[in-house]
Design a protein around this motif. Structure first.
Motif, PDB file in Angstrom:
ATOM      1  N   PHE A 203       0.874  -1.172   0.000  1.00 17.79           N
ATOM      2  CA  PHE A 203       0.000   0.000   0.000  1.00 17.79           C
ATOM      3  C   PHE A 203       0.907   1.217   0.000  1.00 17.79           C
ATOM      4  O   PHE A 203       1.858   1.283   0.771  1.00 17.79           O
ATOM      5  CB  PHE A 203      -0.911   0.011   1.230  1.00 17.79           C
ATOM      6  N   SER A 204       0.616   2.187  -0.878  1.00 17.46           N
ATOM      7  CA  SER A 204       1.488   3.361  -0.939  1.00 17.46           C
ATOM      8  C   SER A 204       0.693   4.647  -1.066  1.00 17.46           C
ATOM      9  O   SER A 204      -0.383   4.686  -1.666  1.00 17.46           O
ATOM     10  CB  SER A 204       2.475   3.247  -2.105  1.00 17.46           C
ATOM     11  N   PHE A 205       1.262   5.684  -0.471  1.00 15.12           N
ATOM     12  CA  PHE A 205       0.794   7.062  -0.623  1.00 15.12           C
ATOM     13  C   PHE A 205       1.857   7.755  -1.455  1.00 15.12           C
ATOM     14  O   PHE A 205       3.053   7.623  -1.180  1.00 15.12           O
ATOM     15  CB  PHE A 205       0.646   7.732   0.747  1.00 15.12           C
ATOM     16  N   ASN A 206       1.438   8.495  -2.480  1.00 17.05           N
ATOM     17  CA  ASN A 206       2.377   9.122  -3.409  1.00 17.05           C
ATOM     18  C   ASN A 206       2.360  10.642  -3.238  1.00 17.05           C
ATOM     19  O   ASN A 206       1.503  11.307  -3.818  1.00 17.05           O
ATOM     20  CB  ASN A 206       2.015   8.748  -4.846  1.00 17.05           C
ATOM     21  N   PRO A 207       3.280  11.210  -2.451  1.00 19.45           N
ATOM     22  CA  PRO A 207       3.294  12.659  -2.282  1.00 19.45           C
ATOM     23  C   PRO A 207       3.746  13.403  -3.545  1.00 19.45           C
ATOM     24  O   PRO A 207       3.450  14.576  -3.712  1.00 19.45           O
ATOM     25  CB  PRO A 207       4.265  12.895  -1.133  1.00 19.45           C
ATOM     26  N   SER A 208       4.486  12.705  -4.423  1.00 22.67           N
ATOM     27  CA  SER A 208       4.889  13.309  -5.692  1.00 22.67           C
ATOM     28  C   SER A 208       4.923  12.224  -6.764  1.00 22.67           C
ATOM     29  O   SER A 208       4.751  11.043  -6.483  1.00 22.67           O
ATOM     30  CB  SER A 208       6.269  13.976  -5.567  1.00 22.67           C
ATOM     31  N   ARG A 209       5.169  12.642  -7.980  1.00 25.11           N
ATOM     32  CA  ARG A 209       5.218  11.731  -9.124  1.00 25.11           C
ATOM     33  C   ARG A 209       6.363  10.723  -9.005  1.00 25.11           C
ATOM     34  O   ARG A 209       6.294   9.628  -9.542  1.00 25.11           O
ATOM     35  CB  ARG A 209       5.374  12.598 -10.374  1.00 25.11           C
ATOM     36  N   TYR A 210       7.416  11.087  -8.284  1.00 27.69           N
ATOM     37  CA  TYR A 210       8.638  10.286  -8.260  1.00 27.69           C
ATOM     38  C   TYR A 210       8.878   9.531  -6.960  1.00 27.69           C
ATOM     39  O   TYR A 210       9.911   8.892  -6.813  1.00 27.69           O
ATOM     40  CB  TYR A 210       9.844  11.182  -8.559  1.00 27.69           C
TER      41      TYR A 210
ATOM     42  N   GLN B 113       9.884   4.527  -1.773  1.00 23.86           N
ATOM     43  CA  GLN B 113      10.082   3.827  -3.037  1.00 23.86           C
ATOM     44  C   GLN B 113      10.148   4.900  -4.121  1.00 23.86           C
ATOM     45  O   GLN B 113       9.276   5.753  -4.193  1.00 23.86           O
ATOM     46  CB  GLN B 113       8.932   2.863  -3.301  1.00 23.86           C
ATOM     47  N   PHE B 114      11.197   4.860  -4.913  1.00 26.62           N
ATOM     48  CA  PHE B 114      11.422   5.871  -5.944  1.00 26.62           C
ATOM     49  C   PHE B 114      10.904   5.344  -7.282  1.00 26.62           C
ATOM     50  O   PHE B 114      11.167   4.194  -7.639  1.00 26.62           O
ATOM     51  CB  PHE B 114      12.906   6.225  -5.997  1.00 26.62           C
ATOM     52  N   THR B 115      10.165   6.190  -8.007  1.00 30.84           N
ATOM     53  CA  THR B 115       9.505   5.742  -9.233  1.00 30.84           C
ATOM     54  C   THR B 115       9.942   6.563 -10.439  1.00 30.84           C
ATOM     55  O   THR B 115      10.254   7.751 -10.326  1.00 30.84           O
ATOM     56  CB  THR B 115       7.977   5.850  -9.109  1.00 30.84           C
ATOM     57  N   LEU B 116       9.938   5.927 -11.576  1.00 29.83           N
ATOM     58  CA  LEU B 116      10.147   6.574 -12.864  1.00 29.83           C
ATOM     59  C   LEU B 116       8.925   6.228 -13.705  1.00 29.83           C
ATOM     60  O   LEU B 116       8.808   5.120 -14.230  1.00 29.83           O
ATOM     61  CB  LEU B 116      11.430   6.077 -13.531  1.00 29.83           C
ATOM     62  N   ARG B 117       7.969   7.156 -13.766  1.00 31.99           N
ATOM     63  CA  ARG B 117       6.685   6.906 -14.435  1.00 31.99           C
ATOM     64  C   ARG B 117       6.760   7.302 -15.903  1.00 31.99           C
ATOM     65  O   ARG B 117       7.189   8.394 -16.238  1.00 31.99           O
ATOM     66  CB  ARG B 117       5.577   7.703 -13.744  1.00 31.99           C
TER      67      ARG B 117
END
Length: 194
Positions: free
Chosen positions: A59-66, A103-107
């Motif tokens: 389960f994740s909350f995404n404060p920003s796109r990355y 967790q760092f993302t590259l969307r």
């Protein structure tokens, strides 16, 4: 001419905003395989091998796109050669990891790649079963780190297929760091786009 220029500007702004859109919340559920090393505690649990199967929930909350702020729980079930003590007729071996962190993302349009650094606890337990009665015979909690990453392939705007998630989970058992590796695959649901 000014009206046409204004129309193109509005269209470009709309397309740019849509491209930068990302979900506020995400949830993952799927199958997992783990290669578990119990180290010096193996003699307590008597595992018949190091291969465990189970399921993984994120389960994740995404404060920003990355970046995602992630809560990851994995349930792995192994086999044991231990003999159940009376009154138990069966015995079960289970490890549960509860990990938290960034967790760092590259969307991108078709997929999202990610990598994480997590910290938490692993609970290892040997349970006796007598009919519908379950009781812990042995239960231990150990510090665990989670280093890993994976790839989500977008199916629709709100559903993605997690092609894979692989994690290295060093776990502090007694005075040594023992290694566990997990591989998971499943479905991601996305909510609250911004």
């Amino acid at each position: 001419m000014k009206t046409l220029a204004l129309g193109f500007a509005l269209l470009a702004a709309t397309l740019t905003a849509r491209a930068q859109e990302f979900p506020r919340w995400e949830a993952f559920g799927g199958f997992s395989y783990a290669n578990v090393n119990l180290g010096p505690q193996a003699s307590l649990f008597n595992p018949s091998n190091r291969n465990y199967e189970g399921f993984d929930l994120d389960f994740s909350f995404n404060p920003s796109r990355y970046i995602r702020l992630l809560a990851d729980v994995g349930f792995q079930f192994g086999k044991t050669s231990a003999t159940p003590p009376p009154p138990f007729t069966k015995i079960h071996l289970q490890t549960t990891e509860a990990l938290f962190g960034p967790q760092f993302t590259l969307r991108r349009h078709k997929a999202t790649a990610f990598g994480n650094i997590l910290v938490g606890v692993t609970n290892t337990r040997l349970q006796g079963q007598a009919g519908t009665l379950y009781d812990d015979l042995i239960r231990q909690n150990n510090l665990t780190l989670g280093l890993g990453g994976g790839l989500d392939v977008n199916w629709t705007r709100i559903v993605a297929i997690r092609a894979f998630k692989i994690e290295y989970l060093p776990t502090r058992r007694s005075s040594d760091w023992e290694t566990t590796y997990t591989l998971a695959t499943g479905v991601v649901f996305r909510f609250g786009f911004r």
